[in-house]
Write an enzyme that holds these catalytic residues in place. Structure first.
Site, short mmCIF file in Angstrom:
data_model
loop_
_atom_site.label_atom_id
_atom_site.label_comp_id
_atom_site.label_asym_id
_atom_site.label_seq_id
_atom_site.Cartn_x
_atom_site.Cartn_y
_atom_site.Cartn_z
N HIS A 24 41.02 33.19 35.10
CA HIS A 24 42.13 33.59 35.98
C HIS A 24 41.63 33.89 37.39
CE1 HIS A 24 45.08 33.94 32.74
NE2 HIS A 24 44.11 34.46 32.02
N ASP A 78 34.24 42.49 41.74
CA ASP A 78 34.63 43.46 40.72
C ASP A 78 35.96 44.06 41.16
OD1 ASP A 78 33.69 44.83 38.23
OD2 ASP A 78 34.23 46.56 39.46
N TYR A 154 45.89 43.86 33.85
CA TYR A 154 46.93 44.87 34.12
C TYR A 154 48.15 44.28 34.83
CZ TYR A 154 43.20 48.21 32.99
OH TYR A 154 42.20 48.91 32.36
N LYS A 175 51.47 35.71 43.60
CA LYS A 175 50.48 36.79 43.43
C LYS A 175 49.41 36.69 44.52
CE LYS A 175 46.91 38.81 40.51
NZ LYS A 175 46.10 38.80 39.28
#
Ligand code: IMP
Length: 196
Positions: A24, A78, A154, A175
């Protein structure tokens, strides 16, 4: 020679390796980089992440650990979810929490609390000599229930500020037009464009 023709050493030419085991993340960034004319090469591999530090430290530490294993310049990132009412938890523990209590557990944890939160992405780039970091933040709130089938992690419980739907209810382009990851990537791309 026309200086515009000799671009062989330009930071935006050739491939840049993106190290992640998360498809993703790769797909989201691939699009953003393609629009800038930079080709992203996916190095699909896992690496160990330290615990107990901030997202910035985790990102840098992970990159340091693999410099000798990757040939040439590369980056990794990260990401953490920081919930205000939980003093930023899960933050650097986002991966562990996602794999244990998951989205359902988060919804239970914050019942009756303020739902404000943010995503933070920190990209660490190693150009073969030095490390550079670029961050991106997206503010939002935790939804009341799990919603949407897109995205990952999430996304089904994160409603960006100014929106009424979760990131998982958006398509990847929408997004990426607002995300923490794309903001960090835009900063990174600006650095590449300017670092001749
Ligand atoms: P990491 O950056 O892979 O360590 O991500 C930590 C946790 O946050 C993992 O559980 C991911 O699934 C989750 N995560 C990372 N990026 C995103 C995102 O863009 N949306 C939702 N969850 C994410």
């Amino acid at each position: 020679m026309n200086p515009e023709e000799d671009m062989s050493d330009h930071p935006t030419k050739g491939n840049i390796k993106f190290v992640t085991s998360n498809e993703h993340k790769f797909l989201e960034l691939q699009e953003i980089f393609r629009n800038s004319g930079i080709n992203l090469e996916w190095i699909r591999r896992k690496y160990e992440e330290i615990q107990g530090e901030g997202t910035e430290e985790i990102s840098l530490d992970s990159a340091r650990k693999i410099t000798h294993e990757i040939n040439g310049r590369f980056f990794l990132e990260d990401t953490g979810l920081y919930i205000d009412a939980l003093n930023g938890f899960p933050g650097p523990y986002s991966s562990y929490v996602a794999g244990t209590i998951g989205n359902t557990g988060i919804l239970k944890l914050i019942q009756g609390l303020d739902r404000s939160c943010r995503f933070l992405t920190v990209i660490t780039y190693f150009d073969g000599h030095e490390f550079f970091q670029f961050d991106g933040m997206l503010r939002g709130s935790i939804s009341k229930e799990i919603r949407g089938k897109g995205g990952f992690g999430y996304d089904p419980i994160f409603i960006p500020d100014g929106q009424s739907i979760t990131l998982a209810e958006m398509d990847i382009e929408t997004k990426s037009s607002i995300s923490h990851r794309s903001l960090a990537a835009q900063r990174f791309i600006s650095h590449l464009m300017g670092s001749r």
